[in-house]
Design an enzyme around this catalytic site. Structure first.
Site, PDB file in Angstrom:
ATOM      1  NE  ARG A 178      11.537  20.565 -87.927  1.00 46.52           N
ATOM      2  CZ  ARG A 178      12.734  20.030 -87.656  1.00 46.52           C
ATOM      3  NH1 ARG A 178      13.475  20.494 -86.654  1.00 46.52           N
ATOM      4  NH2 ARG A 178      13.199  19.022 -88.360  1.00 46.52           N
ATOM      5  CB  CYS A 202      11.565  20.925 -92.801  1.00 49.11           C
ATOM      6  SG  CYS A 202      10.745  20.170 -91.362  1.00 49.11           S
ATOM      7  CB  THR A 219       7.249  18.526 -89.916  1.00 51.94           C
ATOM      8  OG1 THR A 219       7.390  17.176 -90.359  1.00 51.94           O
ATOM      9  CG2 THR A 219       6.401  18.543 -88.655  1.00 51.94           C
ATOM     10  CB  THR A 279       7.019  13.584 -89.216  1.00 52.43           C
ATOM     11  OG1 THR A 279       6.303  14.809 -89.457  1.00 52.43           O
ATOM     12  CG2 THR A 279       8.407  13.659 -89.826  1.00 52.43           C
ATOM     13  CE  LYS A 287      14.428  14.219 -88.508  1.00 55.54           C
ATOM     14  NZ  LYS A 287      15.035  15.459 -89.034  1.00 55.54           N
ATOM     15  CB  CYS A 298       9.446  13.129 -94.198  1.00 52.68           C
ATOM     16  SG  CYS A 298      10.812  13.399 -93.031  1.00 52.68           S
TER      17      CYS A 298
END
Length: 232
Positions: free
Chosen positions: A49, A84, A86, A126, A166, A195
């Site tokens: 994203r 999520c 974002t 993010t 991640k 996030c």
């Protein structure tokens, strides 16, 4: 009437598993049959994203997100959420395509901050979430001053998200302390973990009460919206 929850997952995969766990842990239930019926689509094919927000020549996640809303509704979801932050940049496009309602993680988190009496809230998220200003707008709508990290701290946040969580690596307390100190120095009375990868950091490092964890807020909002009660 109890509702079935659909979760658009894979964004990222670890956060998806964590919200599933949080929904189970936060639901008031004494037997399997008293828990929420949840359908999780751990769709790891969704394009990044942040990459698309910052550069529209990158793969567009919106068509995949829209497809997933339809897919979940077609197999019985009455309500959809996506862990999520974002992705909520594209909330309107997703809701427009979805046959069923979608929870708005960021608005729910802003409401939580307001309910806690916050006046000046730091946003850790993010680059894409920061650039889209979804948190800044949501906080301002409830009368809260949003505070973003300085450039160097934002680089540290992105490193934690992409190079550590991640990538399946542990984040050390010393790394996180630099981020926390920078936000405290900006006189934030609360700090939003905006996030869901940062929710994993919260789980592992047991961050303090000044933090508002957007993933836990979403889990609790989903429980209530689906007609269940929260554990005390």
């Amino acid at each position: 009437m109890k509702k079935t929850l659909g979760i658009i997952g894979g964004v990222g995969p670890l956060a998806t598993m964590f919200i599933g766990e949080m929904i189970v842990r936060r639901t008031k239930a004494s037997a399997d049959q008293e828990h929420m019926h949840t359908i999780i689509d751990n769709d790891t094919t969704i394009p990044d994203r942040t990459a698309y927000i910052l550069d529209h020549s990158k793969p567009n996640p919106v068509p995949v997100l829209q497809r997933d809303t339809v897919k979940l509704a077609s197999v019985g979801a009455d309500l959809i959420c996506i862990p999520c932050n974002t992705a909520h940049t594209f909330y309107d496009e997703m809701q427009e395509a979805s046959p069923v309602p979608m929870l708005h993680m960021i608005r729910e988190t802003a409401k939580r901050a307001a309910n806690l009496g916050a006046k000046r809230v730091g946003i850790l998220a993010t680059d894409g979430t920061i650039a889209s200003k979804v948190y800044q707008c949501a906080l301002e709508e409830v009368g809260i001053v949003p505070v973003v990290a300085d450039a160097q701290t934002q680089k540290l946040v992105m490193s934690v998200i992409y190079e550590y969580v991640k990538a399946g690596k542990d984040v050390m307390r010393e790394q996180w302390q630099q981020i926390e100190d920078a936000m405290v120095a900006q006189n934030c009375d609360r700090i939003v973990l905006g996030c869901t990868e940062l929710s994993i950091v919260n789980k592992e490092l047991k961050l303090g009460e000044q933090y508002i964890d957007s993933l836990i807020v979403l889990a609790e909002a989903a429980i209530l919206a689906c007609g269940y009660e929260l554990n005390n």
